[in-house]
Design a protein around this motif. Structure first.
Motif, mmCIF file in Angstrom:
data_model
loop_
_atom_site.group_PDB
_atom_site.id
_atom_site.type_symbol
_atom_site.label_atom_id
_atom_site.label_comp_id
_atom_site.label_asym_id
_atom_site.label_seq_id
_atom_site.Cartn_x
_atom_site.Cartn_y
_atom_site.Cartn_z
ATOM 1 N N GLU A 1 0.848 -1.174 0.000
ATOM 2 C CA GLU A 1 0.000 0.000 0.000
ATOM 3 C C GLU A 1 0.891 1.235 0.000
ATOM 4 O O GLU A 1 1.661 1.476 0.936
ATOM 5 N N LEU A 2 0.786 1.992 -1.079
ATOM 6 C CA LEU A 2 1.697 3.120 -1.264
ATOM 7 C C LEU A 2 1.550 4.172 -0.170
ATOM 8 O O LEU A 2 2.531 4.776 0.263
ATOM 9 N N ARG A 3 0.323 4.383 0.294
ATOM 10 C CA ARG A 3 0.128 5.409 1.332
ATOM 11 C C ARG A 3 0.912 5.052 2.594
ATOM 12 O O ARG A 3 1.571 5.910 3.209
ATOM 13 N N LYS A 4 0.878 3.798 2.959
ATOM 14 C CA LYS A 4 1.588 3.380 4.169
ATOM 15 C C LYS A 4 3.101 3.408 3.956
ATOM 16 O O LYS A 4 3.859 3.749 4.867
ATOM 17 N N LEU A 5 3.522 3.075 2.736
ATOM 18 C CA LEU A 5 4.946 3.132 2.443
ATOM 19 C C LEU A 5 5.449 4.577 2.478
ATOM 20 O O LEU A 5 6.576 4.838 2.895
ATOM 21 N N ARG A 6 4.618 5.510 2.047
ATOM 22 C CA ARG A 6 4.997 6.917 2.124
ATOM 23 C C ARG A 6 5.147 7.358 3.581
ATOM 24 O O ARG A 6 6.031 8.155 3.921
ATOM 25 N N ILE A 7 4.284 6.864 4.445
ATOM 26 C CA ILE A 7 4.390 7.177 5.871
ATOM 27 C C ILE A 7 5.702 6.634 6.419
ATOM 28 O O ILE A 7 6.420 7.322 7.173
ATOM 29 N N LEU A 8 6.036 5.399 6.014
ATOM 30 C CA LEU A 8 7.283 4.787 6.480
ATOM 31 C C LEU A 8 8.484 5.595 5.993
ATOM 32 O O LEU A 8 9.428 5.847 6.751
ATOM 33 N N ARG A 9 8.445 6.019 4.762
ATOM 34 C CA ARG A 9 9.560 6.795 4.221
ATOM 35 C C ARG A 9 9.690 8.142 4.933
ATOM 36 O O ARG A 9 10.803 8.594 5.226
ATOM 37 N N THR A 10 8.567 8.765 5.218
ATOM 38 C CA THR A 10 8.601 10.049 5.920
ATOM 39 C C THR A 10 9.145 9.881 7.336
ATOM 40 O O THR A 10 9.895 10.742 7.834
ATOM 41 N N LEU A 11 8.802 8.778 7.993
ATOM 42 C CA LEU A 11 9.336 8.516 9.337
ATOM 43 C C LEU A 11 10.855 8.365 9.280
ATOM 44 O O LEU A 11 11.568 8.868 10.158
ATOM 45 N N ARG A 12 11.338 7.694 8.247
ATOM 46 C CA ARG A 12 12.788 7.556 8.114
ATOM 47 C C ARG A 12 13.442 8.931 7.956
ATOM 48 O O ARG A 12 14.525 9.179 8.495
ATOM 49 N N VAL B 1 10.499 5.641 19.201
ATOM 50 C CA VAL B 1 10.604 4.421 18.407
ATOM 51 C C VAL B 1 11.630 4.649 17.314
ATOM 52 O O VAL B 1 11.932 5.787 16.943
ATOM 53 N N ARG B 2 12.178 3.572 16.845
ATOM 54 C CA ARG B 2 13.091 3.685 15.703
ATOM 55 C C ARG B 2 12.773 2.564 14.719
ATOM 56 O O ARG B 2 12.161 1.543 15.075
ATOM 57 N N LEU B 3 13.195 2.776 13.481
ATOM 58 C CA LEU B 3 12.949 1.779 12.445
ATOM 59 C C LEU B 3 13.869 0.583 12.624
ATOM 60 O O LEU B 3 15.042 0.725 12.961
ATOM 61 N N THR B 4 13.325 -0.603 12.383
ATOM 62 C CA THR B 4 14.145 -1.813 12.390
ATOM 63 C C THR B 4 14.858 -1.928 11.052
ATOM 64 O O THR B 4 14.667 -1.119 10.142
ATOM 65 N N ASP B 5 15.650 -2.968 10.925
ATOM 66 C CA ASP B 5 16.356 -3.179 9.657
ATOM 67 C C ASP B 5 15.390 -3.501 8.512
ATOM 68 O O ASP B 5 15.803 -3.521 7.336
ATOM 69 N N ALA B 6 14.133 -3.732 8.855
ATOM 70 C CA ALA B 6 13.149 -3.979 7.799
ATOM 71 C C ALA B 6 12.918 -2.742 6.937
ATOM 72 O O ALA B 6 12.240 -2.811 5.906
ATOM 73 N N ARG B 7 13.509 -1.605 7.342
ATOM 74 C CA ARG B 7 13.392 -0.405 6.518
ATOM 75 C C ARG B 7 14.048 -0.594 5.149
ATOM 76 O O ARG B 7 13.882 0.227 4.246
ATOM 77 N N LEU B 8 14.807 -1.683 4.990
ATOM 78 C CA LEU B 8 15.424 -1.971 3.686
ATOM 79 C C LEU B 8 14.371 -2.086 2.587
ATOM 80 O O LEU B 8 14.676 -1.977 1.400
ATOM 81 N N VAL B 9 13.119 -2.306 3.000
ATOM 82 C CA VAL B 9 12.050 -2.373 2.011
ATOM 83 C C VAL B 9 11.962 -1.074 1.218
ATOM 84 O O VAL B 9 11.578 -1.063 0.037
ATOM 85 N N LEU B 10 12.357 0.033 1.841
ATOM 86 C CA LEU B 10 12.263 1.316 1.161
ATOM 87 C C LEU B 10 13.234 1.408 -0.012
ATOM 88 O O LEU B 10 12.977 2.126 -0.984
ATOM 89 N N PHE C 1 8.199 4.773 -6.401
ATOM 90 C CA PHE C 1 7.856 6.189 -6.236
ATOM 91 C C PHE C 1 8.358 7.016 -7.418
ATOM 92 O O PHE C 1 7.676 7.936 -7.884
ATOM 93 N N GLU C 2 9.551 6.667 -7.911
ATOM 94 C CA GLU C 2 10.093 7.400 -9.049
ATOM 95 C C GLU C 2 9.205 7.232 -10.280
ATOM 96 O O GLU C 2 8.911 8.197 -10.999
ATOM 97 N N GLN C 3 8.760 5.993 -10.525
ATOM 98 C CA GLN C 3 7.902 5.749 -11.679
ATOM 99 C C GLN C 3 6.559 6.456 -11.537
ATOM 100 O O GLN C 3 5.999 6.949 -12.517
ATOM 101 N N LEU C 4 6.056 6.529 -10.320
ATOM 102 C CA LEU C 4 4.798 7.235 -10.094
ATOM 103 C C LEU C 4 4.963 8.730 -10.357
ATOM 104 O O LEU C 4 4.061 9.387 -10.881
ATOM 105 N N GLU C 5 6.120 9.270 -9.984
ATOM 106 C CA GLU C 5 6.382 10.679 -10.279
ATOM 107 C C GLU C 5 6.418 10.904 -11.790
ATOM 108 O O GLU C 5 5.901 11.902 -12.308
ATOM 109 N N ARG C 6 7.030 9.957 -12.496
ATOM 110 C CA ARG C 6 7.074 10.075 -13.951
ATOM 111 C C ARG C 6 5.668 9.994 -14.537
ATOM 112 O O ARG C 6 5.334 10.711 -15.497
ATOM 113 N N ALA C 7 4.854 9.110 -13.987
ATOM 114 C CA ALA C 7 3.473 8.986 -14.464
ATOM 115 C C ALA C 7 2.691 10.273 -14.220
ATOM 116 O O ALA C 7 1.925 10.726 -15.083
ATOM 117 N N ASP C 8 2.887 10.870 -13.043
ATOM 118 C CA ASP C 8 2.219 12.147 -12.748
ATOM 119 C C ASP C 8 2.644 13.224 -13.743
ATOM 120 O O ASP C 8 1.821 14.014 -14.220
#
Length: 299
Positions: free
Chosen positions: A5-16, A58-67, A74-81
Motif C-alpha cells: 500500500e503506497l500510502r503506508k509506504l509513504r508514511i514509512l519513508r517520511t518517518l525515516r 521508536v526507531r525503524l528496524t532493519d526492515a526499513r530496507l524495504v524502502l 515512487f520514481e515511476q509514479l512521479e514520472r506517471a504524474d
C-alpha cells in the motif's frame, strides 16, 4: 506475496526522513496515533516488525530496507504524474489524423513539422483517405481528426461532428505548353468548353470537375480517366487533354502550364472535422491549431 500500500509506504519513508512519529504526523497532516496505526497495519501486512521501542521513542528496524526497493516505484509514479500533467496541458498525446491525398503534403506534413518544434510530445499518426471516407473513419473512431472537403461533409445539422474551415483552395486549369490558350489573357473555364478533359471516373474529383464545368454552362467531355495527379499531369503534358488542378496539390510538372481562371474560377473548401466534444482534448486542440496556422500560411 505481501500486499503493498503506497500510502503506508509513504508514511514509512517520511518517518525515516523525519525521525519521530510526531514529526511524521506534522509533515503528512495526520495525528500521531493515525501514523502509528498505519505503520502497525503495514507491519502486519508485511509480516515483519518495522518499529522498535527506544526509550520513549521508536526507531525503524532493519526492515526499513524495504524502502530501497520501493523508491523505484515512487520514481515511476512521479514520472506517471508528470506524463499525465503534460497530457492535460496538451504537451503530450497521440492524435490520429485522416486526410485526403493532397492535404497530406500541403497541410498535414507542415503542421507535424511545426508541432515537433513546439510540442515534441504530441504524436500525429496520419492515415490517407478519400474526402468522403475521412468522415466514415471519424465516425467509427478510427481517427480523431479528419481533413476533408466541405462538399463531402455530412449535413451541417449532423450532431456527430464539429467542422472547422481551414482554407479556400482555388482550382487552376492545367494545359500543355503549346496549347493555343496556354497564354491567353483573361482565360475562363467557359473558354475550355470544347476541350477533352481528364478526371476520375468517379469519386470527389470527378464530382468537383463536373460541377465546376456545369456551373460554367457546359458538360465536360471526359477524354481520359485518372485519379492520381502524376498520371493526370503526365497526360496533360503529352497534349492528351486539360484538367482542373487544386492549387495545393503536390507533384507539379515542368511541362505543364497552370493557369488561374477568371470570373468563373472554381474553388474547393477544405475543412477539418472532429467529433463533437473532442476539441476539449488538449492534444487534438494542439493539432487543430497547427493545421489552422499552416492553412493560413498556405492561403
Amino acid at each position: 506475496m505481501a500486499e503493498w500500500e503506497l500510502r503506508k509506504l509513504r508514511i514509512l519513508r517520511t518517518l525515516r526522513e523525519r525521525g519521530t512519529v510526531t514529526a511524521t504526523a506534522e509533515a503528512l497532516h495526520m495525528t500521531p496515533s493515525a501514523v502509528s496505526q498505519q505503520l502497525t497495519n503495514l507491519a502486519a501486512q508485511l509480516g515483519v516488525p518495522l518499529l522498535e521501542a527506544q526509550g520513549r521513542r521508536v526507531r525503524l528496524t532493519d526492515a526499513r530496507l524495504v524502502l530501497a526497493h520501493t523508491e523505484a516505484v515512487f520514481e515511476q509514479l512521479e514520472r506517471a504524474d508528470a506524463a499525465l500533467a503534460a497530457y492535460a496541458r496538451g504537451e503530450a498525446g497521440q492524435v490520429r489524423v485522416g486526410a485526403f491525398p493532397t492535404a497530406v503534403p500541403a497541410l498535414v506534413v507542415p503542421a507535424v513539422r511545426a508541432l515537433r518544434e513546439t510540442h515534441p510530445g504530441v504524436t500525429v499518426r496520419v492515415r490517407e483517405a478519400e474526402a468522403a471516407e475521412a468522415y466514415d473513419l471519424l465516425a467509427a473512431g478510427d481517427v480523431d481528426l479528419a481533413l476533408s472537403l466541405a462538399a463531402e461533409a455530412p449535413s451541417a445539422a449532423d450532431p456527430r461532428f464539429t467542422h472547422v474551415p481551414l482554407l479556400t483552395d482555388p482550382l487552376d486549369v492545367a494545359l500543355p505548353p503549346d496549347h493555343p490558350l496556354a497564354r491567353a489573357a483573361g482565360l475562363t473555364l467557359t473558354d475550355l468548353a470544347a476541350e477533352s478533359w481528364i478526371f476520375g471516373g468517379s469519386g470527389p474529383w470527378s464530382d468537383i470537375t463536373r460541377r465546376a464545368c456545369e456551373r460554367a454552362g457546359f458538360s465536360p467531355e471526359q477524354g481520359h480517366s485518372a485519379s492520381g495527379w502524376t498520371a493526370i499531369l503526365a497526360m496533360v503534358e503529352a497534349g492528351m487533354g486539360v484538367a482542373l488542378v487544386p492549387r495545393m496539390a503536390a507533384g507539379r510538372r515542368a511541362g505543364v502550364v497552370l493557369r488561374e481562371l477568371g470570373a468563373d474560377r472554381p474553388v474547393r473548401h477544405v475543412v477539418a472535422a472532429i467529433r463533437k466534444g473532442a476539441g476539449e482534448a488538449p492534444a487534438v486542440d494542439r493539432v487543430l491549431r497547427a493545421l489552422r496556422r499552416t492553412a493560413g500560411r498556405a492561403a
